[in-house]
Design an enzyme around this catalytic site. Sequence first.
Site, PDB file in Angstrom:
ATOM      1  N   ARG A 136       9.066   8.083   9.394  1.00 29.34           N
ATOM      2  CA  ARG A 136       8.099   7.219  10.108  1.00 29.34           C
ATOM      3  C   ARG A 136       7.213   7.981  11.087  1.00 29.34           C
ATOM      4  O   ARG A 136       6.680   7.399  12.027  1.00 29.34           O
ATOM      5  CB  ARG A 136       8.822   6.080  10.834  1.00 29.34           C
ATOM      6  CG  ARG A 136       9.660   5.190   9.917  1.00 29.34           C
ATOM      7  CD  ARG A 136      10.077   3.902  10.577  1.00 29.34           C
ATOM      8  NE  ARG A 136      10.962   3.142   9.711  1.00 29.34           N
ATOM      9  CZ  ARG A 136      12.298   3.176   9.762  1.00 29.34           C
ATOM     10  NH1 ARG A 136      12.896   3.931  10.663  1.00 29.34           N
ATOM     11  NH2 ARG A 136      13.006   2.466   8.925  1.00 29.34           N
ATOM     12  N   LYS A 158      -7.857  10.197   9.202  1.00 25.02           N
ATOM     13  CA  LYS A 158      -7.732   9.436   7.958  1.00 25.02           C
ATOM     14  C   LYS A 158      -6.883  10.245   6.985  1.00 25.02           C
ATOM     15  O   LYS A 158      -7.205  11.394   6.675  1.00 25.02           O
ATOM     16  CB  LYS A 158      -9.105   9.184   7.338  1.00 25.02           C
ATOM     17  CG  LYS A 158      -9.816   7.978   7.900  1.00 25.02           C
ATOM     18  CD  LYS A 158     -10.961   7.592   6.959  1.00 25.02           C
ATOM     19  CE  LYS A 158     -11.770   6.447   7.511  1.00 25.02           C
ATOM     20  NZ  LYS A 158     -12.879   6.085   6.591  1.00 25.02           N
ATOM     21  N   GLU A 200     -21.549  16.799   3.282  1.00 22.01           N
ATOM     22  CA  GLU A 200     -21.002  16.106   4.451  1.00 22.01           C
ATOM     23  C   GLU A 200     -21.666  16.587   5.744  1.00 22.01           C
ATOM     24  O   GLU A 200     -21.654  15.876   6.749  1.00 22.01           O
ATOM     25  CB  GLU A 200     -19.479  16.279   4.523  1.00 22.01           C
ATOM     26  CG  GLU A 200     -18.704  15.726   3.330  1.00 22.01           C
ATOM     27  CD  GLU A 200     -18.515  14.200   3.351  1.00 22.01           C
ATOM     28  OE1 GLU A 200     -19.124  13.516   4.195  1.00 22.01           O
ATOM     29  OE2 GLU A 200     -17.753  13.705   2.490  1.00 22.01           O
ATOM     30  N   LYS A 242     -18.824  13.754  14.469  1.00 18.02           N
ATOM     31  CA  LYS A 242     -17.672  13.028  13.923  1.00 18.02           C
ATOM     32  C   LYS A 242     -16.700  12.645  15.039  1.00 18.02           C
ATOM     33  O   LYS A 242     -16.196  11.507  15.087  1.00 18.02           O
ATOM     34  CB  LYS A 242     -16.957  13.853  12.863  1.00 18.02           C
ATOM     35  CG  LYS A 242     -15.695  13.167  12.376  1.00 18.02           C
ATOM     36  CD  LYS A 242     -15.550  13.102  10.894  1.00 18.02           C
ATOM     37  CE  LYS A 242     -14.432  12.146  10.518  1.00 18.02           C
ATOM     38  NZ  LYS A 242     -14.055  12.233   9.121  1.00 18.02           N
ATOM     39  N   GLU A 252     -11.875   2.322  12.251  1.00 15.05           N
ATOM     40  CA  GLU A 252     -12.969   1.829  11.415  1.00 15.05           C
ATOM     41  C   GLU A 252     -13.042   0.313  11.362  1.00 15.05           C
ATOM     42  O   GLU A 252     -13.019  -0.291  10.289  1.00 15.05           O
ATOM     43  CB  GLU A 252     -12.847   2.426  10.000  1.00 15.05           C
ATOM     44  CG  GLU A 252     -14.140   2.243   9.197  1.00 15.05           C
ATOM     45  CD  GLU A 252     -14.181   3.110   7.942  1.00 15.05           C
ATOM     46  OE1 GLU A 252     -13.856   4.303   8.039  1.00 15.05           O
ATOM     47  OE2 GLU A 252     -14.548   2.585   6.892  1.00 15.05           O
ATOM     48  N   ARG A 256     -17.418   3.337  12.794  1.00 14.52           N
ATOM     49  CA  ARG A 256     -16.960   4.501  12.042  1.00 14.52           C
ATOM     50  C   ARG A 256     -17.384   4.478  10.584  1.00 14.52           C
ATOM     51  O   ARG A 256     -17.529   5.523   9.946  1.00 14.52           O
ATOM     52  CB  ARG A 256     -15.426   4.626  12.143  1.00 14.52           C
ATOM     53  CG  ARG A 256     -14.904   5.858  11.422  1.00 14.52           C
ATOM     54  CD  ARG A 256     -13.443   6.147  11.724  1.00 14.52           C
ATOM     55  NE  ARG A 256     -13.015   7.298  10.936  1.00 14.52           N
ATOM     56  CZ  ARG A 256     -11.893   7.968  11.132  1.00 14.52           C
ATOM     57  NH1 ARG A 256     -11.074   7.607  12.088  1.00 14.52           N
ATOM     58  NH2 ARG A 256     -11.583   9.002  10.373  1.00 14.52           N
ATOM     59  N   ASN A 260     -19.416   6.949   6.176  1.00 16.50           N
ATOM     60  CA  ASN A 260     -19.299   6.846   4.720  1.00 16.50           C
ATOM     61  C   ASN A 260     -20.662   6.751   4.030  1.00 16.50           C
ATOM     62  O   ASN A 260     -20.740   6.349   2.869  1.00 16.50           O
ATOM     63  CB  ASN A 260     -18.449   5.619   4.355  1.00 16.50           C
ATOM     64  CG  ASN A 260     -17.018   5.777   4.788  1.00 16.50           C
ATOM     65  OD1 ASN A 260     -16.409   6.822   4.554  1.00 16.50           O
ATOM     66  ND2 ASN A 260     -16.471   4.762   5.439  1.00 16.50           N
ATOM     67  N   HIS A 263     -21.070   7.423   0.356  1.00 16.59           N
ATOM     68  CA  HIS A 263     -19.729   7.451  -0.236  1.00 16.59           C
ATOM     69  C   HIS A 263     -19.446   6.281  -1.178  1.00 16.59           C
ATOM     70  O   HIS A 263     -18.600   6.400  -2.064  1.00 16.59           O
ATOM     71  CB  HIS A 263     -18.661   7.471   0.867  1.00 16.59           C
ATOM     72  CG  HIS A 263     -18.535   8.797   1.551  1.00 16.59           C
ATOM     73  ND1 HIS A 263     -19.588   9.425   2.183  1.00 16.59           N
ATOM     74  CD2 HIS A 263     -17.469   9.650   1.680  1.00 16.59           C
ATOM     75  CE1 HIS A 263     -19.184  10.581   2.688  1.00 16.59           C
ATOM     76  NE2 HIS A 263     -17.910  10.750   2.403  1.00 16.59           N
ATOM     77  N   HIS A 267     -18.148   7.510  -4.480  1.00 20.09           N
ATOM     78  CA  HIS A 267     -16.795   7.206  -4.980  1.00 20.09           C
ATOM     79  C   HIS A 267     -16.857   6.623  -6.388  1.00 20.09           C
ATOM     80  O   HIS A 267     -15.981   6.894  -7.213  1.00 20.09           O
ATOM     81  CB  HIS A 267     -16.086   6.231  -4.045  1.00 20.09           C
ATOM     82  CG  HIS A 267     -15.543   6.857  -2.806  1.00 20.09           C
ATOM     83  ND1 HIS A 267     -15.016   6.123  -1.764  1.00 20.09           N
ATOM     84  CD2 HIS A 267     -15.417   8.164  -2.442  1.00 20.09           C
ATOM     85  CE1 HIS A 267     -14.604   6.950  -0.808  1.00 20.09           C
ATOM     86  NE2 HIS A 267     -14.849   8.185  -1.193  1.00 20.09           N
ATOM     87  N   HIS A 280     -16.066  15.795  -4.679  1.00 18.56           N
ATOM     88  CA  HIS A 280     -16.361  14.711  -3.740  1.00 18.56           C
ATOM     89  C   HIS A 280     -17.749  14.886  -3.114  1.00 18.56           C
ATOM     90  O   HIS A 280     -18.549  13.947  -3.069  1.00 18.56           O
ATOM     91  CB  HIS A 280     -15.281  14.676  -2.654  1.00 18.56           C
ATOM     92  CG  HIS A 280     -15.537  13.686  -1.566  1.00 18.56           C
ATOM     93  ND1 HIS A 280     -15.509  12.328  -1.773  1.00 18.56           N
ATOM     94  CD2 HIS A 280     -15.849  13.860  -0.254  1.00 18.56           C
ATOM     95  CE1 HIS A 280     -15.785  11.704  -0.637  1.00 18.56           C
ATOM     96  NE2 HIS A 280     -15.992  12.605   0.305  1.00 18.56           N
TER      97      HIS A 280
END
Lengths: 381, 381
Positions: A136, A158, A200, A242, A252, A256, A260, A263, A267, A280
């Site tokens: 955890r 992330k 990016e 960032k 997010e 935030r 993206n 993206h 994606h 990517h």
Amino acid sequence: MTSAAPLVPFASATADQATVHIDLGERSYPIRIAAGLLGDAATYAALPKAASALIVTNTTVAPLYLQQVRAALAGRYPQVHVVELPDGEAYKDWQTLNLIFDALLQHGCDRKTVLFALGGGVIGDMTGFAAASYMRGVPFVQLPTTLLSQVDSSVGGKTAINHPLGKNMVGAFYQPQLVVCDLASLDSLPPRELSAGLAEVIKYGPIADMAFFEWLELHIDRLRAGDRTAMAQAVKRSVEIKAWVVSQDEKETGLRAVLNFGHTFGHAIEAGMGYGNWLHGEGVGAGMVMAAHLSQELGMVDAAFVARLTRLIERAGLPTRGAVLDAQDNAGAYLEHMRVDKKAEAGEIRFVLIDGPGKATMRGAPDALVRQVIDRCCAPA
Amino acid sequence: MTSAAPLVPFASATADQATVHIDLGERSYPIRIAAGLLGDAATYAALPKAASALIVTNTTVAPLYLQQVRAALAGRYPQVHVVELPDGEAYKDWQTLNLIFDALLQHGCDRKTVLFALGGGVIGDMTGFAAASYMRGVPFVQLPTTLLSQVDSSVGGKTAINHPLGKNMVGAFYQPQLVVCDLASLDSLPPRELSAGLAEVIKYGPIADMAFFEWLELHIDRLRAGDRTAMAQAVKRSVEIKAWVVSQDEKETGLRAVLNFGHTFGHAIEAGMGYGNWLHGEGVGAGMVMAAHLSQELGMVDAAFVARLTRLIERAGLPTRGAVLDAQDNAGAYLEHMRVDKKAEAGEIRFVLIDGPGKATMRGAPDALVRQVIDRCCAPA
């Protein structure tokens, strides 16, 4: 052309090294940027002590940097274990993640064991999720060795793995203790990966800082040639933007999501072509062009801005046209992939669009308009 | 006998229904305890709105309660999806967890979708971890239908799956929005499971509240007979103690570990016998006896206390002797399992021991002493 005021104050960034701080209360941490950090024991001096550390890396990166990192950690951690994963986005899955858990348990690692993610974005995302989940939660450190992971994925917490039905669908927000961007590691990067990382870097201009965009227009050739001083500045400014955005909205719930930009379309290309066929950053490159066109259709930017962005993406060595995912109904294929995007709500796709150069916004768009943009932006040219 | 002052003030708890609040800042939530809550739409009235909900349950619980929960949620969520998992600890693994992700993605569930865990501890732990990880976190609600999950696992945000090398090794601290303990659902519980749940009720006495322990000695027969009023009081007091401890130490950096009284030995039995052969509560029952003996060996409690605890565990219908895991070297087998316990540090096992009735503490113990206790406490009697 009128530009929005930069989102983040433009600090002077001429030195070849820097530390950027990400401010998240008790989860705050530094991002160190310089050449030669990976093998320097001093880099790790402020980390929590523990009986053991586990370096997670891949078969491509290990021969280049594993030995120096291992040596630098040996003084601090009595036991330094290593797990080498296969290289590539195709392995960002549960089976490969489980190799990290296997190693942690086989070596008797406990709740204080520190994980080190040595590699690109896939290694960082997987190691971060393993650290978030093992017992955890155990501490971890990002050691990004690609431009893409230095300027984007290693910063902000992330973490995720892919699911056959969607990219990054299973993961956690989990912050590292430290991010180490060793500029020397970029020297070994293949040109295609360097270009993917530049996607990016470029995105931060349209969404947040057109002064940085202008600087990139002037320095893009030096960056592609691996000029260390230009690279230091590009990495530092990207990380600053960032870090500021993440500090405002860690999980997010709003702002935030502007990170993206490109993206949603990107994606869809990555998933539609099969993970790993388009990098990517390549998907993001073409995706930014598509999102810019959609912004123009909605009256938010002019054709000159779209052309200027497209030109910089092209000069970065990136695709500026989307892939054809389905010869029969290409737009339909894109829409299907985009509806499982994490930003979608109740089936409505939410796009990051440019609302005047230097400012991003989130909104939906009519399917017919999106289809038109996809048809216009996909190969053949 | 001298008892430590109770850890948590003993509130009067004579009513058949109650709401206990768990105080974790912006992650606070209520635990509602009463008969008939599951099928009442009002139970869910304060939950976040969303386009969809997903009920996760198992093939044993679904025929009993699924219909009423589904009906009660239908007014609030336009779409209510269901995934039914196979029943049992043996399925608390990645493959089964992935069935939840498959369902979420196949139904196009988004970041606002609310997950409902309808079942016992396995369903709660897996649904919670799925909620923590799907799109990096969606809201979820615990609907525990067993005594064990009502008094322990559904409260406090521990979620996890098992790994072949250790129980609950992969998971997250992730708090639900609401916990609903419907006392009526305990009516359908097989006696063996009721007894297993009583193990987690009994543990709160020695670690925190000997007045509650005395109350349990007086009411254990009524509890085994399913007396609703006694059950309401037992659940409420257990949840109060757990909520207080978790509020002090959400992520188990210290105090919270006392809730694992009996669990270090118990997990070794569960793992050593193969998950699902001993119920979790059965392992905890025998494990508490073993931990009490170890406490006595270390001079922290007297023989009378050990006998008194053993007697109550026996009256609850639980085993008071450990299983033989290895005919050749039984103590060695226990030690091997216990070294991968999450509380272990650098290979040293940390036991939750009783430092005078009503007060728990964490400490290590010499292997030789632990071996002696294992030899004395394991079958045959």
